[in-house]
Design a protein around this motif. Structure first.
Motif, PDB file in Angstrom:
ATOM      1  N   ASP A 233      -8.367  12.107   4.548  1.00 33.37           N
ATOM      2  CA  ASP A 233      -7.176  12.512   3.802  1.00 33.37           C
ATOM      3  C   ASP A 233      -5.897  12.214   4.572  1.00 33.37           C
ATOM      4  OD1 ASP A 233      -8.693  13.351   1.723  1.00 33.37           O
ATOM      5  OD2 ASP A 233      -8.779  15.446   2.406  1.00 33.37           O
ATOM      6  N   ARG A 234      -5.952  12.365   5.888  1.00 31.98           N
ATOM      7  CA  ARG A 234      -4.750  12.113   6.679  1.00 31.98           C
ATOM      8  C   ARG A 234      -4.453  10.622   6.781  1.00 31.98           C
ATOM      9  NH1 ARG A 234      -5.893  14.897  12.039  1.00 31.98           N
ATOM     10  NH2 ARG A 234      -7.981  15.149  11.259  1.00 31.98           N
ATOM     11  N   ARG A 235      -5.474   9.834   6.727  1.00 32.83           N
ATOM     12  CA  ARG A 235      -5.281   8.389   6.846  1.00 32.83           C
ATOM     13  C   ARG A 235      -4.789   7.757   5.544  1.00 32.83           C
ATOM     14  NH1 ARG A 235     -10.635   6.786  10.274  1.00 32.83           N
ATOM     15  NH2 ARG A 235     -10.167   8.089  12.059  1.00 32.83           N
ATOM     16  N   LYS A 236      -5.219   8.297   4.454  1.00 29.11           N
ATOM     17  CA  LYS A 236      -4.812   7.749   3.164  1.00 29.11           C
ATOM     18  C   LYS A 236      -3.409   8.245   2.852  1.00 29.11           C
ATOM     19  CE  LYS A 236      -9.356   7.454   1.063  1.00 29.11           C
ATOM     20  NZ  LYS A 236     -10.209   7.919  -0.025  1.00 29.11           N
ATOM     21  N   LYS A 237      -2.581   7.294   2.552  1.00 28.38           N
ATOM     22  CA  LYS A 237      -1.224   7.656   2.158  1.00 28.38           C
ATOM     23  C   LYS A 237      -1.135   7.557   0.651  1.00 28.38           C
ATOM     24  CE  LYS A 237       1.076   6.286   6.366  1.00 28.38           C
ATOM     25  NZ  LYS A 237       2.144   5.505   6.972  1.00 28.38           N
ATOM     26  N   ALA A 238      -0.482   8.517   0.090  1.00 29.48           N
ATOM     27  CA  ALA A 238      -0.305   8.494  -1.356  1.00 29.48           C
ATOM     28  C   ALA A 238       0.598   7.324  -1.712  1.00 29.48           C
ATOM     29  CB  ALA A 238       0.319   9.795  -1.826  1.00 29.48           C
ATOM     30  N   PRO A 239       0.279   6.623  -2.777  1.00 31.98           N
ATOM     31  CA  PRO A 239       1.137   5.488  -3.159  1.00 31.98           C
ATOM     32  C   PRO A 239       2.540   6.008  -3.503  1.00 31.98           C
ATOM     33  CG  PRO A 239      -0.467   5.949  -4.868  1.00 31.98           C
ATOM     34  CD  PRO A 239      -0.807   6.824  -3.705  1.00 31.98           C
ATOM     35  N   THR A 240       3.497   5.496  -2.765  1.00 32.89           N
ATOM     36  CA  THR A 240       4.872   5.923  -3.013  1.00 32.89           C
ATOM     37  C   THR A 240       5.574   4.866  -3.852  1.00 32.89           C
ATOM     38  OG1 THR A 240       5.607   4.887  -0.969  1.00 32.89           O
ATOM     39  CG2 THR A 240       5.027   7.204  -0.860  1.00 32.89           C
ATOM     40  N   ARG A 241       6.368   5.328  -4.727  1.00 30.01           N
ATOM     41  CA  ARG A 241       7.128   4.420  -5.582  1.00 30.01           C
ATOM     42  C   ARG A 241       8.455   4.134  -4.893  1.00 30.01           C
ATOM     43  NH1 ARG A 241       8.505   5.162 -11.972  1.00 30.01           N
ATOM     44  NH2 ARG A 241       9.588   3.189 -12.171  1.00 30.01           N
ATOM     45  N   ASN A 242       8.759   2.848  -4.748  1.00 30.11           N
ATOM     46  CA  ASN A 242      10.010   2.471  -4.093  1.00 30.11           C
ATOM     47  C   ASN A 242      11.192   2.862  -4.958  1.00 30.11           C
ATOM     48  OD1 ASN A 242       8.640   1.396  -1.966  1.00 30.11           O
ATOM     49  ND2 ASN A 242       8.677  -0.696  -2.759  1.00 30.11           N
ATOM     50  N   ASN A 243      12.261   3.212  -4.282  1.00 29.91           N
ATOM     51  CA  ASN A 243      13.483   3.582  -4.977  1.00 29.91           C
ATOM     52  C   ASN A 243      14.171   2.292  -5.440  1.00 29.91           C
ATOM     53  OD1 ASN A 243      15.726   4.780  -5.932  1.00 29.91           O
ATOM     54  ND2 ASN A 243      16.324   5.767  -4.022  1.00 29.91           N
ATOM     55  N   PRO A 244      14.381   2.108  -6.729  1.00 27.20           N
ATOM     56  CA  PRO A 244      14.968   0.855  -7.221  1.00 27.20           C
ATOM     57  C   PRO A 244      16.479   0.770  -7.023  1.00 27.20           C
ATOM     58  CG  PRO A 244      14.535   2.305  -9.062  1.00 27.20           C
ATOM     59  CD  PRO A 244      13.984   2.986  -7.828  1.00 27.20           C
ATOM     60  N   THR A 245      17.085   1.802  -6.444  1.00 29.68           N
ATOM     61  CA  THR A 245      18.535   1.811  -6.282  1.00 29.68           C
ATOM     62  C   THR A 245      19.002   0.668  -5.397  1.00 29.68           C
ATOM     63  OG1 THR A 245      18.478   4.201  -6.488  1.00 29.68           O
ATOM     64  CG2 THR A 245      20.487   3.254  -5.612  1.00 29.68           C
ATOM     65  N   PHE A 246      18.288   0.373  -4.333  1.00 28.38           N
ATOM     66  CA  PHE A 246      18.679  -0.695  -3.417  1.00 28.38           C
ATOM     67  C   PHE A 246      18.635  -2.045  -4.130  1.00 28.38           C
ATOM     68  CE2 PHE A 246      17.737  -3.824  -0.074  1.00 28.38           C
ATOM     69  CZ  PHE A 246      18.871  -3.646   0.700  1.00 28.38           C
ATOM     70  N   ALA A 247      17.593  -2.302  -4.883  1.00 30.66           N
ATOM     71  CA  ALA A 247      17.474  -3.577  -5.594  1.00 30.66           C
ATOM     72  C   ALA A 247      18.568  -3.723  -6.647  1.00 30.66           C
ATOM     73  CB  ALA A 247      16.095  -3.680  -6.250  1.00 30.66           C
TER      74      ALA A 247
END
Length: 66
Positions: free
Chosen positions: A4-18
């Motif tokens: 559980d500690r090794r798996k990172k939850a898929p994070t959604r990138n913030n589209p503000t920069f793009a």
């Protein structure tokens, strides 16, 4: 030990920069287009209407020969 500690939850990138990069690029393209059109129109105008100093010879100064 669990993974559980090794798996990172898929994070959604913030589209503000793009979106901000897209806006900057569009603004730069508009400014570049305005400069290009202004320079082109200026050259076209000068080609059709040459300055008065280029068409008429300069008159000699009245007191230059004395």
């Amino acid at each position: 030990m669990t993974d559980d500690r090794r798996k990172k939850a898929p994070t959604r990138n913030n589209p503000t920069f793009a979106i901000s990069i897209l806006i900057v690029v569009v603004v730069l393209l508009v400014i570049g287009t305005l400069f290009f059109n202004a320079i082109r129109d200026k050259r076209e105008y000068e080609r059709e209407n040459p300055p008065a100093s280029a068409t008429a010879p300069a008159a000699p100064a009245a007191g230059a020969s004395q």
